[in-house]
Enzyme design. Structure first.
Site, PDB file in Angstrom:
ATOM      1  N   LYS A   1     -17.617   7.210   9.570  1.00  0.00           N
ATOM      2  CA  LYS A   1     -17.032   8.218   8.672  1.00  0.00           C
ATOM      3  C   LYS A   1     -15.864   8.913   9.355  1.00  0.00           C
ATOM      4  CE  LYS A   1     -17.198  12.608   7.631  1.00  0.00           C
ATOM      5  NZ  LYS A   1     -15.895  12.739   6.970  1.00  0.00           N
TER       6      LYS A   1
ATOM      7  N   CYS B   1      -9.979  17.949  22.746  1.00  0.00           N
ATOM      8  CA  CYS B   1     -11.186  18.586  23.299  1.00  0.00           C
ATOM      9  C   CYS B   1     -11.068  18.748  24.806  1.00  0.00           C
ATOM     10  CB  CYS B   1     -12.411  17.774  22.924  1.00  0.00           C
ATOM     11  SG  CYS B   1     -12.186  16.033  23.214  1.00  0.00           S
TER      12      CYS B   1
ATOM     13  N   GLU C   1     -12.460  28.232  22.063  1.00  0.00           N
ATOM     14  CA  GLU C   1     -11.579  27.080  21.919  1.00  0.00           C
ATOM     15  C   GLU C   1     -10.559  27.369  20.811  1.00  0.00           C
ATOM     16  OE1 GLU C   1     -13.138  23.420  20.121  1.00  0.00           O
ATOM     17  OE2 GLU C   1     -12.232  22.358  21.801  1.00  0.00           O
TER      18      GLU C   1
ATOM     19  N   GLU D   1     -20.088  14.643  21.218  1.00  0.00           N
ATOM     20  CA  GLU D   1     -18.881  14.997  21.966  1.00  0.00           C
ATOM     21  C   GLU D   1     -18.281  16.190  21.243  1.00  0.00           C
ATOM     22  OE1 GLU D   1     -18.155  13.674  24.744  1.00  0.00           O
ATOM     23  OE2 GLU D   1     -18.839  11.588  24.734  1.00  0.00           O
TER      24      GLU D   1
HETATM   25  P1  NAP Z   1     -15.870  19.219  12.555  1.00  0.00           P
HETATM   26  O1  NAP Z   1     -15.591  20.151  11.482  1.00  0.00           O
HETATM   27  O2  NAP Z   1     -17.095  19.430  13.359  1.00  0.00           O
HETATM   28  O3  NAP Z   1     -15.875  17.762  11.888  1.00  0.00           O
HETATM   29  C1  NAP Z   1     -16.079  16.587  12.621  1.00  0.00           C
HETATM   30  C2  NAP Z   1     -16.565  15.506  11.680  1.00  0.00           C
HETATM   31  O4  NAP Z   1     -17.853  15.862  11.169  1.00  0.00           O
HETATM   32  C3  NAP Z   1     -15.671  15.298  10.458  1.00  0.00           C
HETATM   33  O5  NAP Z   1     -15.674  13.928  10.128  1.00  0.00           O
HETATM   34  C4  NAP Z   1     -16.384  16.098   9.393  1.00  0.00           C
HETATM   35  O6  NAP Z   1     -16.121  15.640   8.077  1.00  0.00           O
HETATM   36  C5  NAP Z   1     -17.831  15.841   9.749  1.00  0.00           C
HETATM   37  N1  NAP Z   1     -18.760  16.847   9.257  1.00  0.00           N
HETATM   38  C6  NAP Z   1     -18.493  18.101   8.827  1.00  0.00           C
HETATM   39  N2  NAP Z   1     -19.633  18.711   8.422  1.00  0.00           N
HETATM   40  C7  NAP Z   1     -20.635  17.825   8.607  1.00  0.00           C
HETATM   41  C8  NAP Z   1     -22.032  17.866   8.387  1.00  0.00           C
HETATM   42  N3  NAP Z   1     -22.647  18.947   7.911  1.00  0.00           N
HETATM   43  N4  NAP Z   1     -22.777  16.760   8.677  1.00  0.00           N
HETATM   44  C9  NAP Z   1     -22.198  15.665   9.173  1.00  0.00           C
HETATM   45  N5  NAP Z   1     -20.864  15.571   9.399  1.00  0.00           N
HETATM   46  C10 NAP Z   1     -20.091  16.633   9.137  1.00  0.00           C
HETATM   47  O7  NAP Z   1     -14.725  19.136  13.637  1.00  0.00           O
HETATM   48  P2  NAP Z   1     -13.187  18.969  13.354  1.00  0.00           P
HETATM   49  O8  NAP Z   1     -12.757  20.261  12.790  1.00  0.00           O
HETATM   50  O9  NAP Z   1     -12.908  17.738  12.622  1.00  0.00           O
HETATM   51  O10 NAP Z   1     -12.646  18.691  14.848  1.00  0.00           O
HETATM   52  C11 NAP Z   1     -12.356  19.694  15.758  1.00  0.00           C
HETATM   53  C12 NAP Z   1     -13.476  19.885  16.781  1.00  0.00           C
HETATM   54  O11 NAP Z   1     -13.883  18.658  17.362  1.00  0.00           O
HETATM   55  C13 NAP Z   1     -13.063  20.734  17.954  1.00  0.00           C
HETATM   56  O12 NAP Z   1     -14.033  21.705  18.200  1.00  0.00           O
HETATM   57  C14 NAP Z   1     -12.999  19.759  19.133  1.00  0.00           C
HETATM   58  O13 NAP Z   1     -13.202  20.307  20.392  1.00  0.00           O
HETATM   59  C15 NAP Z   1     -14.012  18.777  18.782  1.00  0.00           C
HETATM   60  N6  NAP Z   1     -13.743  17.489  19.424  1.00  0.00           N
HETATM   61  C16 NAP Z   1     -14.452  17.087  20.506  1.00  0.00           C
HETATM   62  C17 NAP Z   1     -14.187  15.887  21.128  1.00  0.00           C
HETATM   63  C18 NAP Z   1     -14.975  15.378  22.296  1.00  0.00           C
HETATM   64  O14 NAP Z   1     -14.869  14.224  22.608  1.00  0.00           O
HETATM   65  N7  NAP Z   1     -15.773  16.188  22.952  1.00  0.00           N
HETATM   66  C19 NAP Z   1     -13.192  15.072  20.645  1.00  0.00           C
HETATM   67  C20 NAP Z   1     -12.463  15.508  19.551  1.00  0.00           C
HETATM   68  C21 NAP Z   1     -12.756  16.711  18.940  1.00  0.00           C
HETATM   69  P3  NAP Z   1     -14.993  16.273   7.117  1.00  0.00           P
HETATM   70  O15 NAP Z   1     -14.151  17.151   7.958  1.00  0.00           O
HETATM   71  O16 NAP Z   1     -14.297  15.080   6.592  1.00  0.00           O
HETATM   72  O17 NAP Z   1     -15.727  17.005   6.046  1.00  0.00           O
END
Ligand code: NAP
Ligand code: MG
Length: 453
Positions: free
Chosen positions: A155, A264, A355, A230
């Site tokens: 996804k 990240c 962050e 992650e």
């Molecule tokens: P996010 O809101 O947590 O979303 C990540 C993914 O999860 C998206 O595909 C999102 O789908 C999905 N998602 C949202 N709600 C969900 C739920 N209730 N159940 C299952 N999946 C769900 O994060 P983001 O805003 O996309 O990304 C930013 C964050 O990612 C930052 O905090 C960053 O640090 C972290 N990050 C960490 C790493 C690492 O390797 N440690 C790498 C990259 C990013 P939709 O958005 O399509 O609804």
């Protein structure tokens, strides 16, 4: 289908394409197809799986330019970075194509028979990825998962689905069996949640925010599914007085402003020893002002826009009222631009703890080695970090003392597909990449064959 959503170009704020939003029925259909495909895949010869993944890698290689252009359009990544990302996907596939023939079990001495272990695939693996590095992060999950004999449902984030959709098509073009690797577009609360709750998805890999990661882990706990997380970071770039200050200062902007800080691993806290604090800031200023922010389609661009208007307001909220030392530049125009920003922070400030996920760095002074370690560890996160010193003993001591999964001395590297990657504390659970990643997509089975009559 539950309608569509519109994908936007963050550099122009213009719509690109409408994408189908899957409902629970479509997700279930993809999982059912994956169950069937996985049986055939897991029972095929290791060489057959290795060859299929090598073909997939070659097809991705042949489409590096197309994938890169797609990422520039959808994510605003500078073209040079996007080409690196697309090539990286091919390299990750090539690397894990070596795994099917190397997933050896053990033979353990047991009296009266033969005892052996097998690395059995889980079955179907659900991979949920964020919008910041859409294709690379996806490949860190799907390449080793497939290599270990699993099927994958992926996804992508709704903001950035285009390269993932294309990778799904390229997998079929390369001859991967139908249903083995499906890309399902839609919202996290529907598609992502279904991966967590569906009984036929036997492992989940989640990359994204700590908040959503915790809820995914809680759902997986209910279903007793293993989960790899992650999550976020607030990584420290620690500059000691005995460092090569010129090198440390010229490398610092790239370590936090790459991908507009939406990384990240961003070194979003620069901790500088008090004795060299003023000198370091003098050296940092021209490096920040010289950081090339602009049109991501141009070769020389180092930083593009933020991903969305709403994310830009979140980032701007962190800078309101902060003590800004100096800023770089950003274009005017309709994209979601934000100039690189250097903030002088105090311990305890929001900007020093949370962050930002944008091109904003907090600079803080420290007194001595013990203070540097305490300050670096004064965060809920523990993903990456850098240590600048010419003192070998100090480099070893500090790299052992900082509670982060991925550290780098006198450089800012974090990601190599053949070395392990992942975070401690609130930055995650489990590791991706490196020599052992395919094994993480298996569970060990022990079989004892009695030989006594
Ligand atoms: P996010 O809101 O947590 O979303 C990540 C993914 O999860 C998206 O595909 C999102 O789908 C999905 N998602 C949202 N709600 C969900 C739920 N209730 N159940 C299952 N999946 C769900 O994060 P983001 O805003 O996309 O990304 C930013 C964050 O990612 C930052 O905090 C960053 O640090 C972290 N990050 C960490 C790493 C690492 O390797 N440690 C790498 C990259 C990013 P939709 O958005 O399509 O609804
Ligand atoms: Mg989100």
């Amino acid at each position: 289908m539950s309608g569509t959503f519109t994908v936007i170009n963050p550099a122009t704020a213009q719509p690109i394409r409408e994408i189908a939003r899957a409902g629970a029925d479509e997700v279930d259909a993809a999982i059912a197809a994956a169950v069937v495909a996985q049986r055939g895949w897991a029972s095929s010869a290791p060489l057959t799986r290795a060859d299929a993944l090598r073909r997939f890698a070659r097809v991705v290689e042949e489409h590096v330019e197309e994938l890169a252009q797609l990422e520039v359009l959808n994510s605003g990544h500078p073209i040079g970075s996007a080409r690196w990302e697309a090539s990286h996907v091919a390299q990750v596939l090539n690397f894990y194509a070596g795994a099917p023939e190397r997933l050896s079990g053990q033979q353990i001495p047991v009296a009266g028979g033969l005892d052996v272990t097998f690395h059995e695939p889980y079955g179907v693996v659900g991979i949920i990825v964020p919008w910041n590095f859409p294709m690379t992060i996806a490949s860190w999950g799907f390449a080793p998962a497939l290599a270990a004999g699993n099927a994958v449902v992926l996804k992508p984030a709704e903001l950035t689905p285009l390269t993932a959709i294309r990778l799904g098509e390229l997998a079929l073009e390369a001859g991967l069996p139908e249903g083995l690797f499906s890309v399902v577009t839609g919202s996290g609360s529907v598609v992502g949640q279904r991966f967590v709750s569906h009984p036929d998805v036997r492992k989940v890999v989640f990359t994204g925010s700590t908040e959503v990661g915790v809820s995914v882990a809680a759902g997986c706990a209910q279903a007793l599914k293993p989960v790899t997380l992650e999550l976020g970071g607030k990584s420290a770039n620690i500059v000691f007085e005995d460092a090569d200050l010129e090198r440390a200062a010229s490398a610092a902007p790239g370590a936090v402003f790459d991908n507009a800080g939406q990384d990240c691993c961003a070194r979003s806290r620069i901790l500088v020893q008090r004795s060299v604090y003023d000198r370091f800031l003098e050296l940092l200023e021209p490096a920040v002002r010289g950081f090339a922010v602009g049109d991501p389609t141009l070769e020389g661009t180092q930083m593009g826009p933020l991903i969305s208007a709403s994310h830009r307001s979140t980032v701007a909220g962190f800078v309101d009222g902060a003590n800004v030392a100096f800023r770089g530049s950003a274009p005017d125009g309709d994209g979601f631009w934000f100039a690189p920003t250097v903030v002088l922070a105090e311990r305890g400030d929001r900007i020093a703890r949370e962050e930002v996920f944008g091109p904003v760095v907090a600079v803080l002074p420290f007194d001595d080695e013990a203070d540097a370690v305490a300050l670096a560890n004064d965060t809920i996160y523990g993903l990456a970090g850098s240590i600048w010193t010419e003192n070998l003993g100090r480099a070893v001591r500090v790299s052992r003392a900082v509670k982060s999964g991925v550290l780098s001395v006198n450089s800012h590297s974090s990601v190599r597909y053949w070395t392990p990657f992942g975070g401690m504390k609130a930055s995650g659970l489990g590791r991706e990449l490196g020599p052992d990643a395919a094994e993480h997509f298996t569970e060990t089975k022990n079989v004892f064959f009695a030989t006594d009559d």
